[in-house]
Scaffold this motif. Structure first.
Motif, short mmCIF file in Angstrom:
data_model
loop_
_atom_site.label_atom_id
_atom_site.label_comp_id
_atom_site.label_asym_id
_atom_site.label_seq_id
_atom_site.Cartn_x
_atom_site.Cartn_y
_atom_site.Cartn_z
N ASN A 84 39.56 71.53 65.31
CA ASN A 84 38.48 70.78 65.97
C ASN A 84 38.29 71.33 67.38
OD1 ASN A 84 37.05 68.68 67.46
ND2 ASN A 84 37.40 67.39 65.66
N PRO A 85 37.10 71.81 67.75
CA PRO A 85 36.92 72.41 69.08
C PRO A 85 37.12 71.44 70.24
CG PRO A 85 35.14 73.08 67.60
CD PRO A 85 35.90 71.97 66.92
N TYR A 86 37.00 70.16 70.00
CA TYR A 86 37.18 69.20 71.08
C TYR A 86 38.64 69.09 71.48
CZ TYR A 86 32.30 67.96 70.79
OH TYR A 86 30.92 68.03 70.84
N VAL A 87 39.52 68.97 70.47
CA VAL A 87 40.96 68.93 70.70
C VAL A 87 41.59 69.73 69.57
CG1 VAL A 87 43.01 67.50 71.00
CG2 VAL A 87 40.79 66.64 71.78
N LEU A 88 42.22 70.83 69.91
CA LEU A 88 42.55 71.85 68.91
C LEU A 88 43.61 71.42 67.91
CD1 LEU A 88 42.50 74.99 71.23
CD2 LEU A 88 40.71 74.21 69.65
N ASP A 89 44.44 70.43 68.24
CA ASP A 89 45.43 69.99 67.25
C ASP A 89 44.88 68.88 66.36
OD1 ASP A 89 45.51 67.81 68.94
OD2 ASP A 89 47.69 67.83 69.21
N ARG A 90 43.60 68.52 66.54
CA ARG A 90 42.98 67.49 65.72
C ARG A 90 42.17 68.12 64.58
NH1 ARG A 90 44.05 62.30 67.83
NH2 ARG A 90 45.67 62.71 69.38
N ASN A 91 41.96 67.32 63.54
CA ASN A 91 41.34 67.82 62.33
C ASN A 91 39.82 67.86 62.46
OD1 ASN A 91 40.51 67.43 59.20
ND2 ASN A 91 42.51 68.40 59.39
N PRO A 92 39.16 68.82 61.80
CA PRO A 92 37.69 68.89 61.84
C PRO A 92 37.01 68.09 60.73
CG PRO A 92 38.55 70.83 60.76
CD PRO A 92 39.75 70.02 61.18
N CYS A 93 37.77 67.44 59.87
CA CYS A 93 37.28 66.77 58.66
C CYS A 93 36.73 67.83 57.70
CB CYS A 93 36.25 65.68 58.97
SG CYS A 93 36.10 64.45 57.65
N GLY A 94 36.41 67.42 56.49
CA GLY A 94 35.99 68.39 55.51
C GLY A 94 35.04 67.79 54.49
N SER A 95 34.51 68.66 53.64
CA SER A 95 34.99 70.02 53.45
C SER A 95 34.20 71.07 54.23
CB SER A 95 34.95 70.37 51.96
OG SER A 95 33.61 70.33 51.46
N SER A 96 33.06 70.68 54.83
CA SER A 96 32.26 71.66 55.59
C SER A 96 32.82 71.83 56.99
CB SER A 96 30.80 71.22 55.63
OG SER A 96 30.27 71.06 54.33
#
Length: 535
Positions: free
Chosen positions: A194-206
């Motif tokens: 996740n670009p906001y906080v790098l150790d956080r998930n970006p969700c999926g699947s896109s």
């Protein structure tokens, strides 16, 4: 859509976008990020801010010769090279991207452009077939030769003059492999961050499509959704994502989960770009023969006028008090703009949750077998399961393929039990939206798109039971996530949903909501933040 109506629509959208852009873009440039923190460097191009510029603004510049598609494409390629090593969102860059851009420049000089996407760089999720780049669905099983032909939606983008910039990472097999997957991870691309906080998930699947947009690595991107896979990544990465009504965007050449729910859709940093991309993906028409782009965007009043609009707020307290506070602030802003906001609770949600997964298992077995038969590699689901068993690289984040195994054993779609399940799903999901909208005379239902991003953890897997996407996804109705605010550094989206084939109306409403909330801000690529946002 004929050339004359397309030109008229484009002119209207250009006017609306340019009227909206002035004060909003200035406010964003002055203070993007918490407390007026500076934006990441490297997003400016000869006075063009890649974070905030819209497609109509780009086309206006290209029309008067102050910008070329080649310069724009090179800027995005440089941005990918500079930034993507931190978020791992782009799997492949097209070897012909600059050649595509040069061809667009010729068309612009001759005044023969192909529409609003001509010369605009687009990233494509890597479960969408491209003839000149690998299409893997994140799996090493498909990492050999590219498909023989483009997916239909890619053909439409090329015909519209879009620059196919590259392919984005995704949750492997669109998050339909393991009972405990980690969104944004694939054996081909590793873990998208996740670009906001790098150790956080970006969700999926896109995941890669949304993260790339948040980091300004392309102007627009294409995602796909069965249930939540466009809108959740959009919400969690602070961008816009549109899940179209089922059938408006061709699924030919897209790795499937379920023909009853799957659709590709546009993602962007703003609604105007999302709407213009949708008009291309859908062939320029909605199912009723109207233009597949929002009416009411032709001027500033149409963009900002929410007066008299009736919106039902579905709060979903299970997503936490911080998210609920964002919804409270959002409702207050919409009311100040003249909207009527009433609280609703769509019915039948527990039954939908009970029935959806068994139906998807049967549909996945049918549809993935048909898709694999068109590709080199495993030719059916049984062979794909065996491939994963014998390739340790497929197990480096999570080892399981329980969903594959359950799908292999599921009743076929000819089974009366399956048919009864899908019929009940269709009926209840449509009633949950239709009855709620009718009883409250609503223009749309709104809900939180996502919780704050949880910490990415391969051992634990996702923490993503997010019910807001399900009614529209199962019904085949449109939904749209727009930025609503944040919990600390982590974005939260507002999910808007409406009735069958009401995509144009929903996009128009989404543009007005976006203009009122002005909630977008650029990411700061923080390595971590205090506390744990996982629920």
């Amino acid at each position: 859509m004929g050339k004359r109506s397309m030109a008229a629509m484009t002119a209207a959208l250009v006017a609306g976008s340019l009227l909206m852009a002035g004060p909003q873009a200035g406010a964003q440039a002055a203070g993007s990020g918490t407390g007026g923190s500076p934006k990441p460097s490297g997003t400016a191009l000869d006075g063009v801010d890649l974070d905030t510029v819209t497609i109509p603004e780009l086309q206006a510049r290209m029309a008067r010769g102050s910008l070329t598609s080649s310069a724009l494409t090179r800027a995005y390629l440089r941005r990918i090279e500079k930034v993507d090593s931190r978020i791992h969102s782009v799997l492949h860059v097209s070897p012909t991207a600059l050649r595509q851009a040069a061809a667009s420049d010729v068309r612009h000089r001759r005044g023969r452009t192909l529409g609003p996407l001509d010369g605009v760089p687009v990233l494509i999720k890597d479960n969408v077939n491209t003839r000149d780049m690998p299409t893997t669905a994140g799996s090493l099983a498909l990492a050999g030769s590219p498909p023989a032909t483009d997916a239909t939606l890619v053909k439409r983008l090329r015909k519209a003059g879009a620059v196919i910039l590259g392919k984005t990472n995704l949750s492997e097999w669109a998050n339909f492999r393991s009972a405990k997957p980690t969104s944004g991870w694939s054996a081909v691309g590793g873990q998208t961050r996740n670009p906001y906080v790098l150790d956080r998930n970006p969700c999926g699947s896109s995941s890669g499509s949304a993260a790339a947009l948040a980091a300004s690595l392309a102007q627009v991107a294409i995602g796909t959704e069965t249930d939540g896979s466009i809108v959740c990544p959009a919400g969690m990465n602070g961008v816009v994502g549109h899940k179209p009504s089922l059938g408006l965007v061709s699924q030919s050449g897209v790795a499937p989960i379920s023909a009853e729910q799957d659709t590709a859709g546009p993602m962007a940093r703003n609604v105007i770009d999302t709407a213009l991309t949708f008009s291309v993906l859908s062939g320029g028409k909605d199912a009723r023969g109207g233009e597949a782009a929002p009416r009411g965007l032709e001027g500033h009043p149409g963009l900002s006028n929410l007066r008299g609009k009736r919106i039902g707020l579905w709060r979903l307290p299970s997503l936490g008090s911080d998210v609920d506070a964002v919804m409270t602030r959002t409702a207050k802003q919409l009311r100040k703009a003249g909207a009527v906001v009433v609280e609703v609770k769509p019915p039948h949600q527990e039954r939908l949750a009970e029935l959806e997964f068994p139906a998807l298992l049967s549909e996945f077995h049918r549809d993935i077998d048909a898709y694999l038969a068109t590709r080199e590699g495993p030719q059916d689901l049984a062979e794909l399961i065996e491939f994963n068993r014998t390739h340790p690289e497929e197990q480096t984040c999570f080892p399981g393929q329980e969903l594959f195994e359950q799908a292999l054993a599921a009743p076929p779609t000819t089974d009366p039990r399956y048919r009864k399940t899908r019929a009940e799903l269709k009926d209840l999901s449509r009633r949950s939206i239709d009855e709620t909208m009718a009883s409250h005379r609503l223009d749309a239902i709104a809900a939180p798109t996502n919780p704050p991003a949880w910490t990415t953890d391969c051992a634990r897997g996702d923490n993503d039971v997010i019910p807001s996407s399900t009614p529209a996804a199962v019904a085949g109705y449109p939904s749209l996530s727009v930025p609503a605010g944040s919990v600390g550094e982590l974005p939260v989206g507002l999910l808007l949903m409406a009735g069958d084939q009401q995509d144009t109306e929903l996009l128009s409403l989404g543009a007005a909501v976006e203009h009122r909330l002005k909630a977008w801000r650029a990411p700061r690529f923080l390595p971590t933040v205090g506390g744990d946002a996982a629920r």
